[in-house]
Design an enzyme around this catalytic site. Structure first.
Site, PDB file in Angstrom:
ATOM      1  N   THR A 230       0.830  -1.196   0.000  1.00  0.00           N
ATOM      2  CA  THR A 230       0.000   0.000   0.000  1.00  0.00           C
ATOM      3  C   THR A 230       0.865   1.247   0.000  1.00  0.00           C
ATOM      4  O   THR A 230       2.000   1.237   0.486  1.00  0.00           O
ATOM      5  CB  THR A 230      -0.876   0.081   1.261  1.00  0.00           C
ATOM      6  N   ASP A 231       0.328   2.325  -0.563  1.00  0.00           N
ATOM      7  CA  ASP A 231       0.875   3.619  -0.200  1.00  0.00           C
ATOM      8  C   ASP A 231       0.674   3.760   1.304  1.00  0.00           C
ATOM      9  O   ASP A 231      -0.185   3.105   1.897  1.00  0.00           O
ATOM     10  CB  ASP A 231       0.174   4.747  -0.960  1.00  0.00           C
ATOM     11  N   TRP A 232       1.457   4.623   1.921  1.00  0.00           N
ATOM     12  CA  TRP A 232       1.481   4.676   3.384  1.00  0.00           C
ATOM     13  C   TRP A 232       0.126   5.156   3.928  1.00  0.00           C
ATOM     14  O   TRP A 232      -0.265   6.299   3.745  1.00  0.00           O
ATOM     15  CB  TRP A 232       2.614   5.571   3.845  1.00  0.00           C
TER      16      TRP A 232
END
Length: 674
Positions: A230-232
């Site tokens: 995931t993106d953060w």
């Protein structure tokens, strides 16, 4: 799956399997010491290493270790140089090795749907083929050194406005041909160790839960062998994510989502087999990374700075030159603009790098003992013109043969987290240029910006060099070009429109509160401007040189079914060595299917000495002629005559040929023109 990974998975408890699926902290994966798995580090890129010191905040506010700030993607894309991108990738990897970083987050392969996107400086191009080639080259360079990459932000993440929640409504053909094709080429050509899913939704589903995009397309159709991260903070439903093909959540959820995974398995809502598959890919990443941990490794800071300067020099684009360039080292010039002493060299946000060194234009001029005088011209902290500063600059300009103005966008104009509202430079910059050209006719403007700007003064200046955000050594590269040490060879990887209202997504960007509708479909960038014959400021693929190139003897040779080799002879007709980017476009036949006028399907950057001639060969295949047919579904070639176009830009076609193709499928294609 190799035996070692299989043995580790079999030895894991359910809790350990679930735990591997999220980070240990902000930047590290979890370790399992009893099985020999270390806590590898992932950190920000993409145009250099951003490894934070102390507590993590993800947005660049904490101090980072010094590292080489290379030019941003908006600049390096204009090099059109695969070898150069591989070299840059290797250098970034060396810095990762020194700092114990196993995966760097990048490159960014999102298509530039609108020049207003605040993060366009991190993205490559408006064209998916160009995006895929450049992204692949950078990935291959980094991963050849045993460091992983994270191709991002997958997918349809083309704006910063409401990027956490916005639902991109995009028809399937547009997805396939425009917004997924660059990712596809990068995945199939270079197999990035990880692919990062974006925050947004597509057609109602968050990317972290999107089974069609993550599992069916990325993993099964394209054959991605790495993992999805995931993106953060972009995880929506952790259990649904595993079902959809999401392996790793970052950063740490501090056990919250681990427990949800465990509960789902124990209640029979998630199969152990799916969890095992996720664990396998994460373990493979950890093992690959552990092999290359070399704490004793040191890279050469001076060598990387010199490389950054060379990359910047080969990426900058000469947009206009009415005989004013190159400067002579014996003439005195007026240098105007605060960017000459405080350059804008990188974008803002998670990619913010702490450079090992920062060149400034005036310092380089001093070091090379070149003749100049400097006037500030504007205050970079204010958009309001300062007439006193302008008057000082005008006085200097009026008494000098040639004038160099440094202008562009300040850091308040473009950053991760927000989009631009217009294409206008700060009025303090525009007004300065307007008044300078009233007292001197030999004005050259150097632009420092991450994306296109309007140029209302373009008719009054004799030279324009688009330097983009040139990294820590960009100022030196500007001097190299202005004084003829480097022959400019950059070509635009995006169209510069005359005004914002001319852009195809103008009425639909950035959308509404919940959705953004890509109503312009496939007509993005040059595909739109060429199809509808719109005037542009500078076209896709455009860039000037200090020499002239000749294109001759074009040949198109069939090498297989829907496969062709296109060759030509390229000659340097001038007295200066230089490089030309030869661009190959395909024009499809007019049928009932709406299509672009032409599309980029190949390119080569060729270096030639004065008088030298080389044969350039580029290859075409089925995908070069196909559109995505939603009725199959799949890639389909229509029957008809196709024009093969070779040129120096999308609007400078030098040679062409015609070939006849048969349809690749008997599937009926509706006539959408009726």
């Amino acid at each position: 799956m190799n035996k070692k990974i299989k043995d580790i998975v079999e030895a894991l408890t359910l809790e350990e399997k679930a735990g591997l699926c999220s980070g240990q902290d902000f930047w590290h994966l979890k370790s399992i010491k009893r099985l020999g798995l270390q806590a590898i580090m992932i950190t920000d890129g993409p145009h250099g290493l951003r490894k934070q010191l102390g507590s993590a905040d993800h947005v660049g506010l904490q101090n980072s270790v010094p590292s080489t700030c290379f030019p941003t993607a908006s600049a390096t894309a204009c090099s059109w140089d695969r070898d150069l991108m591989r070299e840059m990738g290797k250098a970034i990897a060396e810095e990762c090795i020194q700092e114990g970083v196993s995966v760097i987050l990048g490159p960014g392969a999102n298509i530039k749907r609108s020049p207003l996107c605040g993060r366009n400086f991190e993205y490559i191009s408006e064209d998916p083929f160009h995006t895929g080639v450049i992204a692949s080259a950078l990935i291959n360079g980094i991963q050849s050194m045993g460091i992983g990459t994270s191709l991002k932000h997958y997918a349809m993440n083309n704006q910063e406005t409401r990027r956490m929640t916005i639902d991109a409504v995009v028809d399937e053909r547009t997805q396939r041909e425009i917004y997924l094709a660059g990712f596809e080429k990068a995945v199939t050509d270079s197999q990035p160790w990880t692919v990062m899913c974006s925050y947004n939704r597509v057609d109602g589903t968050y990317l972290s839960d999107h089974k069609r995009l993550l599992k069916e397309i990325l993993k099964e159709e394209w054959g991605h062998t790495g993992l999805v991260v995931t993106d953060w903070g972009a995880c929506n439903d952790r259990v649904e994510g595993i079902r959809a093909g999401l392996e790793l959540e970052m950063p740490a959820s501090f056990g919250i989502n681990d427990k949800r995974i465990i509960d789902a398995v124990e209640k029979g809502n998630l199969s152990v087999e799916l969890l095992d598959k996720a664990a396998e890919r994460i373990i493979e990443l950890i093992l690959k990374s552990m092999v290359n941990l070399r704490p004793e490794y040191k890279y050469s800071i001076p060598d990387h700075h010199r490389l950054a300067r060379r990359i910047a020099g080969e990426s900058m684009v000469l947009l206009k030159n009415d005989g004013v360039l190159p400067f002579s080292k014996t003439e005195k010039i007026a240098v105007i603009g605060e960017f000459a002493v405080m350059p804008r060299y990188q974008g803002a946000g998670s990619s913010l790098i702490n450079p090992t060194k920062l060149d400034t234009l005036c310092k380089i001029l001093d070091d090379q003992k070149l003749l100049y005088e400097y006037a500030r011209g504007y205050d970079i902290s204010s958009d309001i013109p300062n007439q006193s500063m302008i008057d000082d600059a005008k006085k200097l300009a009026a008494g000098t043969d040639k004038v160099l103005v440094l202008a562009g966008l300040t850091e308040n104009y473009e950053s991760e987290g927000f989009d631009r509202k217009h294409l206008i430079m700060p009025e303090s910059h525009n007004e300065l240029i307007r008044q300078i050209i009233s007292v001197n006719e030999n004005v050259t403007v150097v632009l420092m910006n991450g994306a296109p700007v309007e140029m209302p003064w373009i008719g009054g200046v004799k030279g324009v060099l688009e330097a983009y955000l040139g990294g820590q050594a960009g100022s030196g590269a500007i001097i190299d070009i202005l004084y003829g040490e480097i022959n400019p060879s950059g070509k635009l990887a995006e169209t510069f429109p005359v005004k914002l209202e001319d852009t195809p997504s103008y009425r639909y960007f950035p959308g509404y509160t919940r959705t953004v509708e890509y109503r312009e479909g496939i007509y993005i960038g040059y595909r739109y401007y060429d199809k509808f014959e719109k005037n542009v400021l500078f076209p896709f693929g455009y860039g000037l040189s200090y020499t002239k190139f000749s294109y001759t003897d074009m040949k198109v040779l069939k090498t297989g079914q829907y496969e062709y080799a296109v060759s030509l002879k390229l000659s340097n007709m001038g007295e200066t060595a230089g490089a030309e980017v030869v661009q190959l476009y395909v024009e499809s036949p007019e049928t009932g299917i709406y299509k672009a006028k032409k599309e980029l399907k190949g390119f080569e950057k060729v270096y030639l000495e004065p008088g030298e001639t080389k044969t350039v060969t580029m290859n075409l295949n089925k995908r070069s002629f196909a559109f995505y047919n939603i009725n199959i579904p799949g890639w389909h070639v229509e029957k008809g005559d196709y024009r093969i176009l070779v040129g120096a830009s999308s609007r400078d076609i030098r040679m062409d040929a015609c070939i006849a193709l048969e349809a690749s499928s008997e599937t009926e294609v509706p006539d959408y023109s009726k």
